[in-house]
Design a protein around this motif. Structure first.
Motif, PDB file in Angstrom:
ATOM      1  N   GLN A  73      14.235 -39.078 -33.695  1.00 13.35           N
ATOM      2  CA  GLN A  73      14.352 -38.310 -34.947  1.00 13.35           C
ATOM      3  C   GLN A  73      13.937 -36.849 -34.762  1.00 13.35           C
ATOM      4  N   LEU A  74      14.351 -36.273 -33.637  1.00 16.98           N
ATOM      5  CA  LEU A  74      14.099 -34.860 -33.390  1.00 16.98           C
ATOM      6  C   LEU A  74      15.053 -34.023 -34.238  1.00 16.98           C
ATOM      7  N   GLY A  75      14.543 -32.907 -34.752  1.00 16.03           N
ATOM      8  CA  GLY A  75      15.375 -32.092 -35.617  1.00 16.03           C
ATOM      9  C   GLY A  75      14.990 -30.634 -35.590  1.00 16.03           C
ATOM     10  N   PRO A  76      15.524 -29.840 -36.501  1.00 18.12           N
ATOM     11  CA  PRO A  76      15.373 -28.378 -36.468  1.00 18.12           C
ATOM     12  C   PRO A  76      13.935 -27.873 -36.539  1.00 18.12           C
ATOM     13  N   GLU A  77      13.032 -28.643 -37.066  1.00 18.15           N
ATOM     14  CA  GLU A  77      11.646 -28.196 -37.157  1.00 18.15           C
ATOM     15  C   GLU A  77      10.835 -28.532 -35.906  1.00 18.15           C
ATOM     16  N   ASP A  78      11.474 -29.155 -34.916  1.00 17.98           N
ATOM     17  CA  ASP A  78      10.747 -29.699 -33.774  1.00 17.98           C
ATOM     18  C   ASP A  78      10.989 -28.904 -32.500  1.00 17.98           C
ATOM     19  N   GLU A  79       9.945 -28.737 -31.720  1.00 17.24           N
ATOM     20  CA  GLU A  79      10.031 -28.164 -30.384  1.00 17.24           C
ATOM     21  C   GLU A  79       9.912 -29.282 -29.349  1.00 17.24           C
ATOM     22  N   VAL A  80      10.696 -29.154 -28.288  1.00 18.80           N
ATOM     23  CA  VAL A  80      10.624 -30.094 -27.172  1.00 18.80           C
ATOM     24  C   VAL A  80      10.410 -29.287 -25.895  1.00 18.80           C
ATOM     25  N   ILE A  81       9.371 -29.621 -25.157  1.00 22.85           N
ATOM     26  CA  ILE A  81       9.102 -28.965 -23.883  1.00 22.85           C
ATOM     27  C   ILE A  81       9.999 -29.600 -22.827  1.00 22.85           C
ATOM     28  N   VAL A  82      10.802 -28.758 -22.149  1.00 19.60           N
ATOM     29  CA  VAL A  82      11.865 -29.237 -21.271  1.00 19.60           C
ATOM     30  C   VAL A  82      11.700 -28.634 -19.876  1.00 19.60           C
ATOM     31  N   ALA A  83      11.840 -29.463 -18.855  1.00 24.09           N
ATOM     32  CA  ALA A  83      11.871 -28.945 -17.490  1.00 24.09           C
ATOM     33  C   ALA A  83      13.049 -27.993 -17.340  1.00 24.09           C
ATOM     34  N   ASP A  84      12.818 -26.811 -16.777  1.00 20.76           N
ATOM     35  CA  ASP A  84      13.851 -25.774 -16.743  1.00 20.76           C
ATOM     36  C   ASP A  84      14.939 -26.048 -15.727  1.00 20.76           C
ATOM     37  N   GLN A  85      14.653 -26.860 -14.701  1.00 21.54           N
ATOM     38  CA  GLN A  85      15.670 -27.141 -13.702  1.00 21.54           C
ATOM     39  C   GLN A  85      16.348 -28.478 -13.985  1.00 21.54           C
ATOM     40  N   SER A  86      17.609 -28.386 -14.347  1.00 22.02           N
ATOM     41  CA  SER A  86      18.461 -29.545 -14.567  1.00 22.02           C
ATOM     42  C   SER A  86      19.853 -29.037 -14.848  1.00 22.02           C
ATOM     43  N   TYR A  87      20.820 -29.938 -14.892  1.00 25.20           N
ATOM     44  CA  TYR A  87      22.125 -29.566 -15.420  1.00 25.20           C
ATOM     45  C   TYR A  87      21.963 -29.300 -16.909  1.00 25.20           C
ATOM     46  N   ILE A  88      22.741 -28.400 -17.446  1.00 25.62           N
ATOM     47  CA  ILE A  88      22.554 -27.902 -18.804  1.00 25.62           C
ATOM     48  C   ILE A  88      22.662 -28.998 -19.858  1.00 25.62           C
ATOM     49  N   ALA A  89      23.248 -30.145 -19.520  1.00 28.27           N
ATOM     50  CA  ALA A  89      23.340 -31.255 -20.469  1.00 28.27           C
ATOM     51  C   ALA A  89      21.967 -31.660 -20.994  1.00 28.27           C
ATOM     52  N   THR A  90      20.939 -31.515 -20.176  1.00 29.08           N
ATOM     53  CA  THR A  90      19.586 -31.885 -20.589  1.00 29.08           C
ATOM     54  C   THR A  90      19.174 -31.112 -21.834  1.00 29.08           C
ATOM     55  N   ALA A  91      19.344 -29.800 -21.795  1.00 33.00           N
ATOM     56  CA  ALA A  91      18.980 -28.963 -22.936  1.00 33.00           C
ATOM     57  C   ALA A  91      19.973 -29.116 -24.088  1.00 33.00           C
ATOM     58  N   HIS A  92      21.245 -29.149 -23.776  1.00 41.49           N
ATOM     59  CA  HIS A  92      22.254 -29.228 -24.842  1.00 41.49           C
ATOM     60  C   HIS A  92      22.075 -30.489 -25.694  1.00 41.49           C
ATOM     61  N   ALA A  93      21.724 -31.605 -25.076  1.00 38.17           N
ATOM     62  CA  ALA A  93      21.574 -32.850 -25.830  1.00 38.17           C
ATOM     63  C   ALA A  93      20.499 -32.721 -26.896  1.00 38.17           C
ATOM     64  N   LEU A  94      19.434 -31.986 -26.595  1.00 37.65           N
ATOM     65  CA  LEU A  94      18.400 -31.731 -27.597  1.00 37.65           C
ATOM     66  C   LEU A  94      18.916 -30.788 -28.673  1.00 37.65           C
ATOM     67  N   SER A  95      19.701 -29.799 -28.251  1.00 32.10           N
ATOM     68  CA  SER A  95      20.266 -28.849 -29.210  1.00 32.10           C
ATOM     69  C   SER A  95      21.245 -29.536 -30.156  1.00 32.10           C
ATOM     70  N   TYR A  96      21.974 -30.553 -29.683  1.00 26.98           N
ATOM     71  CA  TYR A  96      22.875 -31.296 -30.571  1.00 26.98           C
ATOM     72  C   TYR A  96      22.105 -31.854 -31.769  1.00 26.98           C
ATOM     73  N   ALA A  97      20.857 -32.263 -31.523  1.00 26.13           N
ATOM     74  CA  ALA A  97      20.028 -32.829 -32.589  1.00 26.13           C
ATOM     75  C   ALA A  97      19.338 -31.747 -33.425  1.00 26.13           C
ATOM     76  N   GLY A  98      19.480 -30.494 -33.003  1.00 32.35           N
ATOM     77  CA  GLY A  98      18.893 -29.383 -33.735  1.00 32.35           C
ATOM     78  C   GLY A  98      17.515 -28.984 -33.272  1.00 32.35           C
ATOM     79  N   ALA A  99      16.959 -29.675 -32.272  1.00 34.10           N
ATOM     80  CA  ALA A  99      15.613 -29.367 -31.791  1.00 34.10           C
ATOM     81  C   ALA A  99      15.626 -28.090 -30.958  1.00 34.10           C
ATOM     82  N   LYS A 100      14.474 -27.440 -30.872  1.00 32.13           N
ATOM     83  CA  LYS A 100      14.329 -26.216 -30.084  1.00 32.13           C
ATOM     84  C   LYS A 100      13.791 -26.555 -28.701  1.00 32.13           C
ATOM     85  N   CYS A 101      14.481 -26.082 -27.676  1.00 31.60           N
ATOM     86  CA  CYS A 101      14.023 -26.272 -26.297  1.00 31.60           C
ATOM     87  C   CYS A 101      13.017 -25.184 -25.937  1.00 31.60           C
TER      88      CYS A 101
END
Length: 376
Positions: A73-101
């Motif tokens: 239930q991640l959403g626009p008010e939520d921050e997620v700490i993400v490892a910077d090295q990965s294929y961009i799908a890692t970050a985009h999947a969180l962005s689909y839900a509206g969360a901030k990377c």
């Protein structure tokens, strides 16, 4: 330099008659009442292999990552700490839900998230940590889980590159709240596409399953949808291929280990290339040979990759640092991730590689770098 005529591929599968037979069976019998026969078999086999209670097979790893974000239930008010090295799908999947990377730097010797960076980035808005088991290596999950418990954060494990990888006897992807995997064609076990979500939480499993099947709720009415959902189900034919690969996973890991150990021996003390080795607590899947051009090698990394491709030896540059990409554009310094962005290399590790192929790769690597350094 004489052109290398035989293609030495970056990646490639190990297919046997078992895969052919399973796909044939799916094509012939996997319809109507048995449309999901191989899907169900794959989910059970994978859950059993990794030691998880629940598994959901998806069309691709990106879909599994998105379902993980939705289940938590991640959403626009939520921050997620993400490892910077990965294929961009890692970050985009969180962005689909509206969360901030919020991107964290990685450790230089594994390219996995630096736990010290996680602690420094936690804010009142932080809801989760997204780690990436990069290149079939594992993160320091003890440290990650300690931070998560301290701050009451959820943990998503992007284990898309880590089928067959274990951390202190536990399969990657089964330590946090949700783990995700990929069977894209460059992975150790392949389906062309295909992904998997695993969890030990029935609540997260049911939520992810619900969102991945259009939020269908037949208890209200046949084909009723009670929320915005997604069609993320894997095909039965793809599942059949992956099922055969998972039943052979120990054989696939052993073959990749053969390739990895050969590179390790040939590249020991190499003056130009620094090969990354697995951390102590990790039993990797040996799926990738990664590293850097050494800092004293004063050549353009991309020019080197192009030269190897011209010689039909399929190298790949390291991933771009995600924090620099236009959707995110974060400016804080992440020096280890940036170094891999500029100097990182992925060497050929197709299942079909022979000892002679690996020798050619290593010899050509050295000679090409020497030629480029001389300006020829």
């Amino acid at each position: 330099m004489v052109n290398q005529r035989k293609k030495i591929p970056l990646a490639g599968p190990f297919i046997t008659q078992k895969e052919i037979d399973y796909v044939h069976d799916a094509v012939v019998t996997g319809w109507y009442e048995t449309y999901d026969k191989h899907i169900r078999q794959l989910e059970q086999a994978f859950a059993d292999y990794v030691g998880a209670k629940y598994a959901i097979a998806t069309y691709c790893g990106t879909h599994a990552l998105h379902l993980a974000a939705l289940a938590l239930q991640l959403g626009p008010e939520d921050e997620v700490i993400v490892a910077d090295q990965s294929y961009i799908a890692t970050a985009h999947a969180l962005s689909y839900a509206g969360a901030k990377c919020v991107f964290a730097d990685v450790l230089p010797d594994t390219l996995c998230i630096d736990p010290r960076q996680i602690e420094a980035l936690v804010t009142p808005k932080t809801k989760a940590i997204m780690v990436v088991h990069f290149g079939g290596f594992t993160c320091d999950m003890d440290a990650v889980m300690n931070i998560a418990r301290k701050h009451r954060l959820a943990v998503i494990e992007d284990a898309c590159q880590a089928v067959g990888t274990f951390y202190r006897g536990m399969h990657a992807g089964t330590i946090g709240d949700i783990g995700t995997f990929s069977f894209q064609g460059a992975k150790i076990a392949v389906g062309g596409e295909g992904g998997m979500l695993v969890t030990n939480s029935e609540e997260l499993y049911q939520r992810a399953k619900h969102y991945g099947t259009f939020c269908r709720n037949d208890a209200i009415q046949y084909l009723w949808s009670d929320d915005i959902g997604y069609n993320y189900r894997i095909s039965n034919i793809t599942a059949a291929l992956i099922l055969a690969q998972i039943e052979r996973i120990d054989e696939l890991v052993a073959n990749k280990k053969r390739i990895f150990e050969s590179y390790k021996k040939k590249l020991a003390n190499n003056p130009y290339f620094e090969m990354l080795l697995p951390p102590v607590d990790c039993r990797p899947n040996y799926g990738y040979v990664l590293g850097y051009l050494r800092d004293e090698v004063n050549i353009d990394r991309d020019a080197f990759v192009k030269r190897m491709l011209d010689l039909n030896i399929h190298f790949r540059p390291g991933y771009p640092a995600m924090h620099r990409m236009p959707p995110y554009g974060q400016t804080h310094a992440l020096p280890n991730s940036d170094r891999y962005d500029r100097r990182g290399l992925v060497l050929p590790t197709a299942h079909s590689l022979t000892e002679e192929d690996i020798a050619v790769v290593c010899d050509t690597l050295n000679r090409s770098i020497e030629i480029l350094m001389e300006g020829k």
